[in-house]
Design a protein around this motif. Structure first.
Motif, PDB file in Angstrom:
ATOM      1  N   GLN A   1       0.836  -1.208   0.000  1.00  0.00           N
ATOM      2  CA  GLN A   1       0.000   0.000   0.000  1.00  0.00           C
ATOM      3  C   GLN A   1       0.864   1.248   0.000  1.00  0.00           C
ATOM      4  O   GLN A   1       0.529   2.256  -0.612  1.00  0.00           O
ATOM      5  CB  GLN A   1      -0.904   0.008   1.231  1.00  0.00           C
ATOM      6  N   LEU A   2       2.003   1.171   0.724  1.00  0.00           N
ATOM      7  CA  LEU A   2       2.882   2.342   0.767  1.00  0.00           C
ATOM      8  C   LEU A   2       3.464   2.616  -0.615  1.00  0.00           C
ATOM      9  O   LEU A   2       3.530   3.760  -1.063  1.00  0.00           O
ATOM     10  CB  LEU A   2       4.019   2.119   1.765  1.00  0.00           C
ATOM     11  N   VAL A   3       3.870   1.526  -1.296  1.00  0.00           N
ATOM     12  CA  VAL A   3       4.479   1.726  -2.614  1.00  0.00           C
ATOM     13  C   VAL A   3       3.454   2.293  -3.586  1.00  0.00           C
ATOM     14  O   VAL A   3       3.757   3.176  -4.398  1.00  0.00           O
ATOM     15  CB  VAL A   3       5.047   0.384  -3.129  1.00  0.00           C
ATOM     16  N   ASP A   4       2.202   1.829  -3.479  1.00  0.00           N
ATOM     17  CA  ASP A   4       1.191   2.309  -4.425  1.00  0.00           C
ATOM     18  C   ASP A   4       0.893   3.771  -4.229  1.00  0.00           C
ATOM     19  O   ASP A   4       0.634   4.496  -5.176  1.00  0.00           O
ATOM     20  CB  ASP A   4      -0.107   1.502  -4.249  1.00  0.00           C
ATOM     21  N   ASN A   5       0.897   4.200  -2.945  1.00  0.00           N
ATOM     22  CA  ASN A   5       0.536   5.598  -2.687  1.00  0.00           C
ATOM     23  C   ASN A   5       1.753   6.466  -2.481  1.00  0.00           C
ATOM     24  O   ASN A   5       1.685   7.474  -1.785  1.00  0.00           O
ATOM     25  CB  ASN A   5      -0.328   5.668  -1.430  1.00  0.00           C
ATOM     26  N   ALA A   6       2.866   6.066  -3.086  1.00  0.00           N
ATOM     27  CA  ALA A   6       4.125   6.739  -2.739  1.00  0.00           C
ATOM     28  C   ALA A   6       4.108   8.205  -3.118  1.00  0.00           C
ATOM     29  O   ALA A   6       4.672   9.032  -2.396  1.00  0.00           O
ATOM     30  CB  ALA A   6       5.291   6.042  -3.415  1.00  0.00           C
ATOM     31  N   ASP A   7       3.460   8.550  -4.269  1.00  0.00           N
ATOM     32  CA  ASP A   7       3.538   9.968  -4.645  1.00  0.00           C
ATOM     33  C   ASP A   7       2.739  10.824  -3.668  1.00  0.00           C
ATOM     34  O   ASP A   7       3.149  11.929  -3.305  1.00  0.00           O
ATOM     35  CB  ASP A   7       3.077  10.171  -6.081  1.00  0.00           C
TER      36      ASP A   7
ATOM     37  N   TRP B   1      11.425   2.826  -8.740  1.00  0.00           N
ATOM     38  CA  TRP B   1      12.444   2.877  -7.697  1.00  0.00           C
ATOM     39  C   TRP B   1      12.244   4.101  -6.807  1.00  0.00           C
ATOM     40  O   TRP B   1      12.566   4.066  -5.619  1.00  0.00           O
ATOM     41  CB  TRP B   1      13.849   2.879  -8.307  1.00  0.00           C
ATOM     42  N   GLY B   2      11.651   5.159  -7.358  1.00  0.00           N
ATOM     43  CA  GLY B   2      11.356   6.320  -6.528  1.00  0.00           C
ATOM     44  C   GLY B   2      10.305   5.987  -5.478  1.00  0.00           C
ATOM     45  O   GLY B   2      10.425   6.355  -4.296  1.00  0.00           O
ATOM     46  N   ALA B   3       9.264   5.244  -5.924  1.00  0.00           N
ATOM     47  CA  ALA B   3       8.219   4.863  -4.977  1.00  0.00           C
ATOM     48  C   ALA B   3       8.800   4.001  -3.875  1.00  0.00           C
ATOM     49  O   ALA B   3       8.483   4.151  -2.687  1.00  0.00           O
ATOM     50  CB  ALA B   3       7.105   4.118  -5.708  1.00  0.00           C
ATOM     51  N   ARG B   4       9.678   3.064  -4.283  1.00  0.00           N
ATOM     52  CA  ARG B   4      10.234   2.184  -3.260  1.00  0.00           C
ATOM     53  C   ARG B   4      11.153   2.943  -2.322  1.00  0.00           C
ATOM     54  O   ARG B   4      11.227   2.625  -1.134  1.00  0.00           O
ATOM     55  CB  ARG B   4      10.972   1.040  -3.926  1.00  0.00           C
ATOM     56  N   THR B   5      11.863   3.939  -2.849  1.00  0.00           N
ATOM     57  CA  THR B   5      12.723   4.726  -1.954  1.00  0.00           C
ATOM     58  C   THR B   5      11.895   5.501  -0.951  1.00  0.00           C
ATOM     59  O   THR B   5      12.259   5.603   0.227  1.00  0.00           O
ATOM     60  CB  THR B   5      13.588   5.696  -2.770  1.00  0.00           C
ATOM     61  N   VAL B   6      10.774   6.059  -1.422  1.00  0.00           N
ATOM     62  CA  VAL B   6       9.916   6.805  -0.479  1.00  0.00           C
ATOM     63  C   VAL B   6       9.401   5.880   0.607  1.00  0.00           C
ATOM     64  O   VAL B   6       9.366   6.223   1.799  1.00  0.00           O
ATOM     65  CB  VAL B   6       8.751   7.466  -1.246  1.00  0.00           C
ATOM     66  N   THR B   7       8.996   4.643   0.192  1.00  0.00           N
ATOM     67  CA  THR B   7       8.538   3.667   1.183  1.00  0.00           C
ATOM     68  C   THR B   7       9.637   3.365   2.189  1.00  0.00           C
ATOM     69  O   THR B   7       9.407   3.277   3.392  1.00  0.00           O
ATOM     70  CB  THR B   7       8.140   2.366   0.486  1.00  0.00           C
ATOM     71  N   LEU B   8      10.865   3.206   1.654  1.00  0.00           N
ATOM     72  CA  LEU B   8      12.001   2.927   2.521  1.00  0.00           C
ATOM     73  C   LEU B   8      12.171   4.021   3.560  1.00  0.00           C
ATOM     74  O   LEU B   8      12.341   3.754   4.759  1.00  0.00           O
ATOM     75  CB  LEU B   8      13.268   2.825   1.655  1.00  0.00           C
ATOM     76  N   VAL B   9      12.085   5.278   3.076  1.00  0.00           N
ATOM     77  CA  VAL B   9      12.282   6.395   4.006  1.00  0.00           C
ATOM     78  C   VAL B   9      11.187   6.407   5.059  1.00  0.00           C
ATOM     79  O   VAL B   9      11.449   6.625   6.252  1.00  0.00           O
ATOM     80  CB  VAL B   9      12.318   7.721   3.222  1.00  0.00           C
TER      81      VAL B   9
END
Lengths: 165, 430, 102
Positions: free
Chosen positions: B283-289, B359-367
């Protein structure tokens, strides 16, 4: 890379063992033995035995040697070393020579017989699940017996070491 | 080659978390204790205009300890005296290698687990490392050639090995519930929802285990109420009485790193680790923006508010210091925060037209997950400090009797109860 | 450099075992004798784990587990006996414990 690690840890183990048997002060010998045990744990990790590696540090280096060191400290046993004649230099050299002979002999003799490479292992080798399955499977009876042995040992230690008032 | 770089980066990262929280923790201890005791706390040390409400005091402390004479008293056993602080500090830092700080990071076709050492027996490694930590105290107490130091060292190590048992036994309940010893599996298992609304955190499924583990973690970190072996009014600071300067600093820092480690363990096992409650990784990756916009917007607003506060503060302290540079602190901090707010708002407006790549979405999730983890760890560090300044310490025999006669039987009861409940749930479900 | 085979590990195990035997035979301090026995058990553990890796089964690890548990029990009991001996004789040198000698 593996060779460098192996020789390093094997060297630390052998030096620790030699220090333990040749140092006068038993406390220094105990600390040298802790070093040997930790390097043996590293060797276990190199042999893909993850559970045994953790057990070695947890049980041997972390509990048994702490017990030995406590005993030495509480009874002030390291002041006793003056009475003992330490291992003489000749004996130490002789011991080192026999060690070297054993090492070289083992490696030369047995590799001339042609050894097979180690068996293929999967990712579950050496894991806790594997040991657990064997404990509750083929080795159930020794597992139960060892818990009784430990119980007897605890009761024995408490009884023996209790201070008679 | 890339593997080694990734490993190195992960090791540096976790060391950063441990070693950066530690000075902040020292600061929070002093300010937090002053807050609890209704006084101001340290706020005088300054670098140029920056007093930062006392944060510079930590730097002053470290400088003082570093520049003190590294004296070795003549009556000590030199080898063990010098080795002891190293063991006391490095062993504890080594235990951070198995703490996960985020979910597995999928990037460029690689799956990178977010912990340094992906051991199969993850938690047992931490237990093994804490058993090695005992040697630092044993060495220190023995080498000091001082009755108080020896007694403090022996008491401290006896306390630590006594409380390793409830620590390990409380973990057994967690292993039974989450069916694994691997820390990543345990944290991922805490993402599920019980009955549709309750996150399946460790504290929810193992309340008794949580209480036992927390108490044992306090004892492992030698922290009040279990700090008899090193309390200054009890045993003249116990095993580090003969130490001064950087050697004492290593013991001191080692204690705070142990607090951070205990907080990390409690967070990972019982409070969901890096899990954001009710939001799975997908869910985090999907809503990353959306998350990115929220983070940047909130960050910008926060920086703006802080800047305004700093300007008001600067007006308030004018005239307090007779015109020296310290009066400019509010203005300087306000300007810095205005710049930060401007950058964040600029980034915020920039993201409106941006299409975030995978990869941007995944980085945001990571943060986001790392931030959640650090927040939880900081909360538990605060609890450690809070308890220290609220409770008196235990006497040694009370401490030992609590560990052996009350906590170990309770841990056994916990294991049996957990086994019963799991069995009943399986019978009812299957 | 030759690759590391199991003979290297077995050779190391033999060396450590030999050093342990040397410690038991030639040292007079009871604590050092106890620690040498622990060293021998460790050498045997290394041998077990090496063969377990060579053959691909985990019986060696289980055997190591049992050896460690027994070593813990034996070290505890040995130290308890040592503590009693020290209390009665105030010595831990094996040479001084001659009460049962004729």
């Amino acid at each position: 890379m593996t060779a460098v690690l192996f020789y390093f840890f094997a060297g630390v183990a052998v030096i620790g063992a030699l220090a333990m048997v040749s140092l006068r002060n038993p406390l220094s010998g105990a600390f040298a033995l802790v070093g040997t045990m930790v390097s043996l744990a590293a060797l276990f990790a190199m042999l893909n035995a993850e559970f045994v590696f953790i057990l070695q540090i947890l049980v041997y280096a972390g509990a048994i040697m702490v017990l030995v060191i406590f005993t030495i400290m509480l009874l002030n046993l390291d002041k006793q070393e003056l009475k003992e004649v330490p291992v003489s230099r000749m004996r130490l050299l002789g011991m080192g020579a026999v060690c070297a002979l054993l090492a070289v002999g083992f490696i030369r003799v047995f590799s001339h017989f042609g050894s097979e490479p180690p068996a293929f292992i999967d990712a579950e080798f050496g894991s806790i699940e594997g040991v657990g399955r064997m404990m509750l499977g083929p080795y159930l009876y020794p597992f139960e017996v060892i818990s009784l042995v430990l119980l007897v040992a605890i009761v024995g230690v408490v009884l023996l070491a209790k201070r008679v008032v | 080659m890339v593997e080694y770089l990734i490993l190195f980066a992960k090791a540096v990262f976790i060391l950063l978390i441990a070693l950066v929280i530690m000075p902040v923790l020292i600061y929070v201890e002093r300010k937090g204790s002053s807050f609890i005791q209704d006084r101001t706390g340290p706020n005088r040390a300054a670098i140029g205009p920056f007093r930062l409400a006392g944060l510079v005091h930590v730097l002053a402390d470290v400088t003082k300890l570093l520049t003190k004479e590294m004296m070795i008293p003549p009556h000590v056993n030199r080898v063990y005296f010098i080795v002891a602080p190293f063991i006391g500090f490095t062993v504890i830092v080594g235990a951070f290698a198995v703490i996960p700080w985020a979910d597995t990071f999928h990037v460029a076709g690689r799956e990178i687990p977010m912990l340094v050492a992906d051991l199969n027996g993850g938690i047992l490694y931490i237990l093994a490392i804490t058993s090695l930590h005992v040697y630092g105290m044993v060495f220190a107490g023995w080498a000091s050639n001082n009755k108080f130091a020896l007694m403090g060292g022996l008491r401290s190590s006896a306390q630590m090995i006594s409380y390793e048992l409830p620590l390990g036994l409380a973990m057994v309940g967690i292993f039974m519930v989450f069916q694994s010893v691997h820390l990543n599996t345990i944290v991922q298992g805490q993402g599920e929802l019980l009955w549709g609304w309750l996150p399946r955190w460790g504290v929810v499924v193992q309340p008794l285990g949580f209480i036992l583990f927390t108490i044992a973690a306090f004892a492992e970190a030698n922290r009040t109420p279990f700090d008899l072996p090193e309390g200054e009014s009890e045993i003249v600071a116990g095993y580090h009485v003969e130490y001064s300067g950087i050697r004492f600093a290593m013991f001191y820092m080692g204690e705070y790193v142990a607090i951070v480690l205990s907080s990390c363990m409690i967070t990972t096992l019982f409070f969901g680790g890096w899990q954001v409650p009710w939001l799975t990784t997908q869910q985090l990756v999907d809503n990353a923006d959306l998350l990115l916009k929220i983070m940047l917007g909130a960050g910008g607003l926060g920086a703006l508010t802080f800047a305004v506060w700093m300007f008001i503060y600067g007006q308030r302290i004018k005239g307090n210091f007779g015109g020296s540079i310290k009066e400019k602190e509010g203005d300087v901090l306000g300007v810095i925060n205005l710049v930060v707010a401007a950058v964040m708002f600029a980034a915020f407006f920039r993201t409106f037209g941006l299409d975030l790549p995978e990869w941007g979405a995944r980085t945001v999730t990571l943060v986001v997950q790392i931030t959640m983890f650090v927040l939880k760890v900081c909360f538990w560090c605060w609890v450690f400090i809070w308890v220290r300044w609220s409770l008196p310490r235990f006497r040694y025999d009370q401490l030992m009797s609590l560990g052996w006669k009350k906590m170990i039987p309770l841990s056994f009861v916990n294991i049996v109860l957990t086994a019963l409940v799991i069995l009943l749930i399986d019978r009812a479900g299957g | 450099m030759t690759p590391i085979t199991i003979e290297h590990y077995l050779g190391l195990s033999a060396i450590l075992f030999f050093i342990g035997v040397f410690g038991v035979l030639f040292r007079r301090n009871l604590i050092v004798i106890l620690m040498s026995i622990e060293l021998m058990l460790n050498a045997v553990n290394l041998s077990f784990v090496t063969f377990s890796r060579q053959l691909g089964t985990m019986d060696g690890h289980v055997a190591t587990f049992f050896v460690m548990a027994l070593a813990a029990a034996e070290a505890g009991l040995g130290l308890a006996i040592l503590v009693m001996v020290f209390r009665n004789r105030t010595t831990v040198q094996a040479d001084d414990l001659t009460l049962m000698r004729d």
